[in-house]
Enzyme design. Structure first.
Site, mmCIF file in Angstrom:
data_model
loop_
_atom_site.group_PDB
_atom_site.id
_atom_site.type_symbol
_atom_site.label_atom_id
_atom_site.label_comp_id
_atom_site.label_asym_id
_atom_site.label_seq_id
_atom_site.Cartn_x
_atom_site.Cartn_y
_atom_site.Cartn_z
ATOM 1 N N LYS A 10 0.908 -1.189 0.279
ATOM 2 C CA LYS A 10 -0.123 0.020 -0.071
ATOM 3 C C LYS A 10 0.828 1.197 0.124
ATOM 4 O O LYS A 10 2.094 1.187 0.173
ATOM 5 C CB LYS A 10 -0.648 -0.040 1.267
ATOM 6 C CG LYS A 10 -1.835 -1.333 1.287
ATOM 7 C CD LYS A 10 -2.945 -0.995 2.426
ATOM 8 C CE LYS A 10 -3.770 -2.195 2.717
ATOM 9 N NZ LYS A 10 -4.657 -2.165 3.751
ATOM 10 N N PHE A 58 -15.242 4.407 8.197
ATOM 11 C CA PHE A 58 -13.909 4.673 7.932
ATOM 12 C C PHE A 58 -13.829 4.663 6.314
ATOM 13 O O PHE A 58 -12.475 4.567 5.981
ATOM 14 C CB PHE A 58 -12.720 3.974 8.771
ATOM 15 C CG PHE A 58 -13.039 2.457 8.566
ATOM 16 C CD1 PHE A 58 -12.460 1.949 7.740
ATOM 17 C CD2 PHE A 58 -13.694 1.974 9.630
ATOM 18 C CE1 PHE A 58 -12.847 0.512 7.551
ATOM 19 C CE2 PHE A 58 -14.006 0.442 9.737
ATOM 20 C CZ PHE A 58 -13.471 -0.196 8.607
ATOM 21 N N ARG A 91 -1.373 -14.266 4.756
ATOM 22 C CA ARG A 91 -2.039 -13.431 5.827
ATOM 23 C C ARG A 91 -1.241 -13.756 7.114
ATOM 24 O O ARG A 91 -1.296 -12.759 8.132
ATOM 25 C CB ARG A 91 -3.454 -14.050 6.044
ATOM 26 C CG ARG A 91 -4.074 -13.234 4.704
ATOM 27 C CD ARG A 91 -5.801 -13.566 5.163
ATOM 28 N NE ARG A 91 -6.393 -12.806 6.093
ATOM 29 C CZ ARG A 91 -6.931 -11.430 5.741
ATOM 30 N NH1 ARG A 91 -6.838 -10.714 4.656
ATOM 31 N NH2 ARG A 91 -7.435 -10.691 6.854
ATOM 32 N N THR A 97 -5.391 -7.182 10.911
ATOM 33 C CA THR A 97 -5.819 -6.124 10.254
ATOM 34 C C THR A 97 -5.282 -4.802 11.293
ATOM 35 O O THR A 97 -4.714 -3.789 10.567
ATOM 36 C CB THR A 97 -7.127 -5.942 10.107
ATOM 37 O OG1 THR A 97 -7.654 -7.166 9.481
ATOM 38 C CG2 THR A 97 -7.642 -4.723 9.350
ATOM 39 N N ARG A 108 2.578 -6.300 9.399
ATOM 40 C CA ARG A 108 1.795 -5.114 9.976
ATOM 41 C C ARG A 108 2.254 -4.710 11.355
ATOM 42 O O ARG A 108 2.354 -3.432 11.821
ATOM 43 C CB ARG A 108 0.316 -5.718 10.010
ATOM 44 C CG ARG A 108 -0.142 -5.735 8.335
ATOM 45 C CD ARG A 108 -1.524 -6.193 8.520
ATOM 46 N NE ARG A 108 -2.187 -5.806 7.309
ATOM 47 C CZ ARG A 108 -3.527 -6.435 6.898
ATOM 48 N NH1 ARG A 108 -4.113 -7.167 7.800
ATOM 49 N NH2 ARG A 108 -3.931 -6.165 5.869
ATOM 50 N N ASN A 122 -1.685 -0.362 7.436
ATOM 51 C CA ASN A 122 -0.848 -1.572 7.737
ATOM 52 C C ASN A 122 -0.138 -2.004 6.647
ATOM 53 O O ASN A 122 -0.073 -3.216 6.596
ATOM 54 C CB ASN A 122 -2.155 -2.584 8.185
ATOM 55 C CG ASN A 122 -3.343 -2.461 7.372
ATOM 56 O OD1 ASN A 122 -3.106 -2.233 6.419
ATOM 57 N ND2 ASN A 122 -4.236 -3.171 7.933
ATOM 58 N N HIS A 125 -1.859 -5.233 1.643
ATOM 59 C CA HIS A 125 -3.109 -6.197 1.517
ATOM 60 C C HIS A 125 -2.783 -7.508 1.263
ATOM 61 O O HIS A 125 -1.904 -7.936 0.248
ATOM 62 C CB HIS A 125 -4.027 -5.307 0.473
ATOM 63 C CG HIS A 125 -4.931 -6.288 0.067
ATOM 64 N ND1 HIS A 125 -6.134 -6.117 0.875
ATOM 65 C CD2 HIS A 125 -5.153 -6.991 -0.814
ATOM 66 C CE1 HIS A 125 -7.100 -7.173 0.123
ATOM 67 N NE2 HIS A 125 -6.514 -7.756 -0.677
#
Ligand code: IDP
Ligand code: MG
Length: 167
Positions: A10, A58, A91, A97, A108, A122, A125
């Site tokens: 990101k 959000f 993951r 998250t 993260r 974070n 993705h």
């Protein structure tokens, strides 16, 4: 099960020069990268990608985040990781998250933060399940940008399409 996961570095990950660290961590999975591209994200793409969050308070901030509006790097690096249990493995390395709840040594947990605007920045993705992975991969990639045949394709003939090529 052999599966594929969409990974995005990101805008905060790119802005903080974390691409190398993130790829090094993900290489622990021994998965194969079967597609990669740098993307200037459009509002339409961001909203489609995060469509499951559209009723959350959000949502506008998360869209701005993915568009790079909070960072000097208005871009995202999109990749597809492929192999045994790709989603679970990626993951797990990404972590929870919420970066404050993520395991401290996870990606993260190491590099994420919660901003004063309340966005979970974070840095990465990872698709959540095979159905999300299919939807997301089809949003971010065209079939000929992926070196493995993941999903059925069809040939179409385009007429009078203007396309940029090398001059
Ligand atoms: P995931 O990225 O771990 O799959 P999702 O629930 O799909 O989590 O949320 C997508 C993204 O939206 C998160 O990665 C994070 O950047 C942001 N986000 C999710 N939940 C919250 C929240 O409660 N507050 C602020 N940002 C959030
Ligand atoms: Mg998700």
């Amino acid at each position: 099960m052999i599966e594929q996961a969409l990974i995005l570095v990101k805008p905060d990950g790119l802005s903080k020069s974390l691409t190398g660290n993130i790829l090094t961590r993900l290489s622990e999975t021994k998965l194969e990268i079967i597609a990669a591209r740098m993307v200037r994200v459009t509002k339409k793409l961001a909203e489609e990608h995060y469509q499951h969050l559209k009723d959350k308070p959000f949502f506008p901030a998360v869209i701005k985040y993915l568009l790079g509006e909070y960072h000097d790097r208005k871009k995202v690096m999109a990749m597809i990781y492929w192999g045994e249990d790709a989603i679970k493995k990626c993951r797990q390395l990404a972590g929870a998250t919420n970066p404050e709840e993520a395991e401290p040594t996870s990606i993260r947990g190491s590099y994420g933060r919660i901003t004063t605007r309340g966005v979970y920045e974070n840095v990465i993705h990872v698709s959540g399940n095979p159905a999300d992975a299919e939807r997301e991969i089809k949003l971010w990639f065209q079939p000929d940008e992926i070196i493995v045949d993941l999903y059925p394709t069809k040939d179409i003939v385009l007429n009078s399409v203007t396309k940029k090529t090398w001059a």
